[in-house]
Design an enzyme around this catalytic site. Structure first.
Site, mmCIF file in Angstrom:
data_model
loop_
_atom_site.group_PDB
_atom_site.id
_atom_site.type_symbol
_atom_site.label_atom_id
_atom_site.label_comp_id
_atom_site.label_asym_id
_atom_site.label_seq_id
_atom_site.Cartn_x
_atom_site.Cartn_y
_atom_site.Cartn_z
ATOM 1 N N LYS A 264 -62.062 18.497 43.519
ATOM 2 C CA LYS A 264 -61.825 19.343 42.358
ATOM 3 C C LYS A 264 -62.778 19.030 41.199
ATOM 4 O O LYS A 264 -63.377 19.931 40.621
ATOM 5 C CB LYS A 264 -60.380 19.136 41.910
ATOM 6 N N THR A 265 -62.901 17.752 40.884
ATOM 7 C CA THR A 265 -63.763 17.382 39.763
ATOM 8 C C THR A 265 -65.215 17.750 40.070
ATOM 9 O O THR A 265 -65.955 18.199 39.200
ATOM 10 C CB THR A 265 -63.645 15.879 39.470
ATOM 11 N N ASP B 279 -58.763 22.111 33.452
ATOM 12 C CA ASP B 279 -58.412 21.202 34.544
ATOM 13 C C ASP B 279 -56.905 20.975 34.538
ATOM 14 O O ASP B 279 -56.268 21.102 33.495
ATOM 15 C CB ASP B 279 -59.156 19.876 34.285
ATOM 16 N N GLU B 280 -56.342 20.621 35.680
ATOM 17 C CA GLU B 280 -54.903 20.303 35.761
ATOM 18 C C GLU B 280 -54.055 21.395 35.120
ATOM 19 O O GLU B 280 -53.141 21.127 34.336
ATOM 20 C CB GLU B 280 -54.596 18.965 35.076
ATOM 21 N N GLN C 115 -48.962 18.920 42.370
ATOM 22 C CA GLN C 115 -49.181 17.719 41.562
ATOM 23 C C GLN C 115 -48.709 17.902 40.132
ATOM 24 O O GLN C 115 -49.174 17.223 39.218
ATOM 25 C CB GLN C 115 -50.665 17.339 41.573
ATOM 26 N N ARG D 72 -53.281 9.217 46.721
ATOM 27 C CA ARG D 72 -54.287 8.384 46.060
ATOM 28 C C ARG D 72 -55.053 7.539 47.077
ATOM 29 O O ARG D 72 -56.101 6.988 46.781
ATOM 30 C CB ARG D 72 -53.660 7.423 45.028
#
Length: 827
Positions: free
Chosen positions: A51-52, A235-236, A270, A652
């Site tokens: 994503k980043t 983002d997010e 998330q 993670r």
DNA sequence: GGTGCCCCGGCCCCG
DNA sequence: CCGGGGCACC
């Protein structure tokens, strides 16, 4: 690297699409997202799906293809960590000047906006930001001033009420109270708002709301920014609240009208911030309201091995409200997830230490080992075990550097230098160190200030006699500090204040003051590093505020004469280093990034771990009541959020995932008897490897010595007994500022402290007072026909009156009459 | 009326 | 840990 960036003959987007090295190695979905045509775009990005990379590559691609200029881009994130990461990666891709770009957190960008438009915002340019602590004490002050009963108008609940209202975009006048409490809370809200305005301070929610209102009510400003930001990336997105979404709409305008291109990236699985107002529904709303043509899904996971993904997928599939998405990986299955059951939290911590050592022996770096937990309190016992074993570790979060009492004291003096009308800061330090100004005097002062509508600082003459003289002397001290520090460097200012305030002397004579003194020294280091990092150097040149904004901001000066006023290096906004540093302290709170070159085990909450990845992840404390948290176990919605949190934790891990739980845990100074987390039952058996026998009995072996004879649960959910809090003294985790400023390594130089010694010492034998009744003992595992497995917490009475309290996990804890209940012991 | 000290209660997650 | 209340002592 990309030399064609400034090439006037540079090819258009279509051609760049095929030959830009930026795009090399992207999978088809990623490529679609990166090169999506301008307009609204929604990207559903699974964990570990790059994503980043997609976000940063898109920005680089927009710049490279000439579709955007740095000044025309806004990228919003939630954490400082994510913002920095984005900036770093971007600078590695393109030789750009990031100064004109608006990349930052929601709150950071609002701060920038309000400093530039402080007049429109009706704020002093040097306005200060209240953190949660400050806000609470400000609200308490208001409640006292209104003479409300704190039992009824609970300060904490009221801050929550106020924050919620603001996140709904509501001012006091927009609210209609339903009952007496509502009426009183509303009154507090109004008075709190007046108070903040008088003092020139804003809380976190206010940063957002005020920015939103200016854009909403001021067409020229709004249109200016809508013209400026042609591309907005969020983002997010699943973590945005109502106000943040409305805020976004103000900046973007209607895409069909002004053509602003908004890319929202998020993952509904998330979403873990509902507790602070996040609305996952914003994703669906965005899709509908912005008329998104096609949602791009990133489902290819590049991070984790198969077993880990299988576990994550199977777990999250139990949630009902999902947009739907399944992660896949090309990597092999990898190793199964290891599960370890420990007798106690001490034993769990010891196991973690052993595992970390083993991994180090195998050659793995320690910074690739993460110990995750649900709540910060869980870190202590793990820290102590690591500390005693001499294994380096680094704690993220917890009580953060800028939140420590002594640091906040120093900051309060600094804030008073900038703005003596900041009553919150005034009250914090007016009598610290003690100067003969007691509660009685302050009551008088506050009454006088309330009547005249002025600040405390302005009201000191209203208090007669000796007390009044003491107050005047304090004002004199603040004024003297301001004069003495005028024109000094930030470092010198802080050094002066720490001495002149008497803080240094006070802590020097305090017997436990040594560590506090060190933290004050650390504050000086942090300031020094901040100045260097942010470019407040000697050669900094005054620059105009953002040009268009400057014009609108009603005659904001575009150059400055005073030597102590320098522009923010990033934006050119004109603020003093001191104000910039105070802002930094409030917005970042010592938010932490790992120190370069340091190899240490990483300890953090699952929330803090979002967005990070490690080769080895240990999820600890997998017990019902801990994870899922007991306050969230009995409600479908919040249980789903806990499950998403578990999903975040699992995803993670790159190579190996380890999960541990324990039978007994000290919490709040009391021993709790937990049963394993329901989430363990929701993982695919085929991906698990139990290191300890499954369903090991509770009343056996090691756990026995920790049985708590005084267990006396206080109703549902309270699965604890009474007792002291033996480790709650001194020290504290995460001491030292971890913001990457100092080379100081607290774990290495920290003296062994009592709290740590206590932790791993054997429990006292007093537990032997435990008794048994009808074959049951505290700590024993039992089975009930209706409630299933549970653990005995308390035994009371005897014979026909004998009753027990049993923790049945998801059914809560119940009191049962032994003579009636069909309860059978489990071996 | 101020100071210092002890004890108590709270405390998940965050900018 | 942190803040706050209660209390003895100045």
């Amino acid at each position: 690297m990309s030399s064609d960036l400034f090439d006037p003959f540079h090819s258009g987007p279509d051609q760049a699409l095929s030959d830009s090295p930026l795009l090399a190695g992207l999978n088809p979905e990623q490529l679609a997202a990166v090169t999506a045509p301008p307009g609204p775009n929604l990207v559903l990005a699974g964990a570990g799906s790059g994503k980043t990379r997609v976000l940063t590559t898109r920005i680089a691609w927009l710049l490279q293809t000439g579709q955007a200029t740095p000044g025309g881009i806004m990228a919003v994130t939630f954490t400082n960590k994510a913002a920095k990461e984005m900036l770093t990666r971007l600078q590695a891709m393109l030789p750009i000047n990031a100064r004109g770009m608006w990349i930052g957190t929601f709150h950071g960008l609002c701060n920038r906006f309000l400093r530039a438009h402080y007049q429109l915002a009706h704020l002093p340019q040097a306005f200060q930001i209240l953190d949660t602590q400050d806000q609470l004490s400000a609200v308490k002050r208001v409640i006292k001033g209104l003479k409300f009963d704190e039992e009824k108008v609970v300060p904490k609940a009221t801050t929550w009420f106020i924050a919620n209202a603001k996140e709904e975009g509501k001012r006091p006048r927009d609210l209609v109270p339903r009952d007496d409490l509502g009426r009183m809370q509303l009154e507090v809200y109004q008075a709190y708002e007046d108070q903040c305005q008088r003092e020139g301070v804003v809380d976190f929610a206010e940063l957002m709301l005020r920015t939103y209102e200016i854009l909403r009510d001021n067409a020229p400003v709004r249109e200016h920014y809508q013209r400026r930001f042609r591309h907005i990336l969020v983002d997010e997105f699943q973590d945005t609240n109502k106000l943040q979404y409305a805020w976004l709409k103000m900046f973007s305008g209607r895409p069909d009208v002004n053509g602003c291109s908004v890319m929202a990236v998020g993952d509904d699985d998330q979403s873990i911030y509902a507790f602070r107002g996040a609305q996952v529904s914003n994703m669906a709303d965005f899709e509908r309201e912005y008329r998104v043509q096609r949602v791009i899904k990133l489902e290819q996971n590049y991070r984790s091995h198969g077993h880990i993904l299988d576990a994550a997928n199977e777990l999250i599939a139990r949630n009902s409200k999902r947009l739907g998405k399944t992660l896949r990986t090309d990597q092999g299955q990898g190793e199964p997830i290891r599960i370890y059951e420990a007798a106690s939290d001490f034993a769990e911590a010891q196991w973690l230490v052993d595992e970390a050592r083993q991994l180090r022996r195998e050659g793995g770096p320690l910074h690739e080992v993460a110990f995750l937990y649900r709540s910060n309190a869980q870190s202590r016992v793990i820290e102590s075990a690591l500390f005693n074993a001499g294994v380096p570790y680094k704690v993220y979060g917890g009580l953060r550097f800028f939140e420590r009492a002594e640091v906040k004291h120093a900051l309060a003096y600094l804030r008073l230098i900038e703005n003596p009308n900041d009553d919150t800061s005034f009250l914090r330090v007016v009598n610290f160190p003690a100067r003969g100004i007691g509660a009685r005097t302050l009551e008088q002062l506050q009454d006088a200030a309330r009547i005249s509508g002025r600040s405390l600082y302005q009201s000191v003459t209203a208090v007669p006699g000796k007390a009044g003289a003491n107050l005047a002397a304090f004002n004199g001290l603040i004024d003297a500090m301001r004069e003495a520090t005028a024109g000094l460097t930030l470092r010198a200012i802080i050094e002066h204040v720490v001495q002149a305030s008497g803080l240094a002397d006070f802590y020097r004579t305090e017997k436990e003051g040594q560590e506090r003194l060190e933290n004050l020294a650390e504050l000086v280091n942090a300031a020094e590093a901040f100045v260097t990092q942010e470019g407040f150097g000697k050669d900094a040149v005054a620059m105009p505020v953002d040009e268009g904004a400057g014009a609108i901001a009603q005659g904001l000066p575009t150059a400055v004469a005073r030597v102590d006023v320098l522009p923010d290096a990033e934006t050119g906004e004109i603020i003093s280093p001191l104000v910039a540093f105070l802002t930094h302290a409030a917005l970042e709170a010592g938010d932490n990034q790992a120190q370069a070159g340091q190899d240490a085990v990483q300890l953090m909450t699952v929330h803090a771990a979002k967005g990070l990845e490690f080769n080895n992840v240990f999820i600890t404390g997998l017990e019902d009541g801990m994870f899922p948290h007991e306050n969230s176990m009995n409600d479908g919605e919040s249980l789903e959020e806990e499950r998403r949190l578990m999903y975040v934790a699992i995803t993670r891990a790159r190579k190996k995932l380890h999960i541990s739980f324990c039978q007994t845990r000290m919490l709040h100074g009391q021993t709790r008897y937990n049963i394993k987390s329901r989430f363990l039952d929701e993982l695919p058996e085929a991906s698990l490897k139990w290191l300890t026998p499954r369903n090991q009995g509770f009343g056996s072996g090691y756990a026995k010595q920790y049985q708590d004879a005084w267990a006396s649960g206080k109703g549902l959910g309270s699965v604890v007994g009474a007792g002291a809090q033996p480790w709650r003294s001194g020290g504290g985790q995460g001491s030292g500022y971890n913001g990457g400023y100092s080379g100081g390594q607290k774990w290495a130089e920290r003296r062994p402290q009592d709290e740590f010694k206590d932790l791993t010492a054997p429990m006292p034998k007093a537990m032997a007072a435990n008794r048994s009744e009808g074959g049951f003992k505290v700590g024993q595992q039992v089975f009930h026909n209706k409630f299933g497995e549970g653990v005995v917490l308390t035994l009371e009475g005897s014979g026909p009156d004998a009753r027990v309290q049993v923790n049945f996990g998801r059914h809560g804890s119940k009191w049962l009459m032994l003579s009636v209940a069909k309860l059978t012991p489990i071996e």
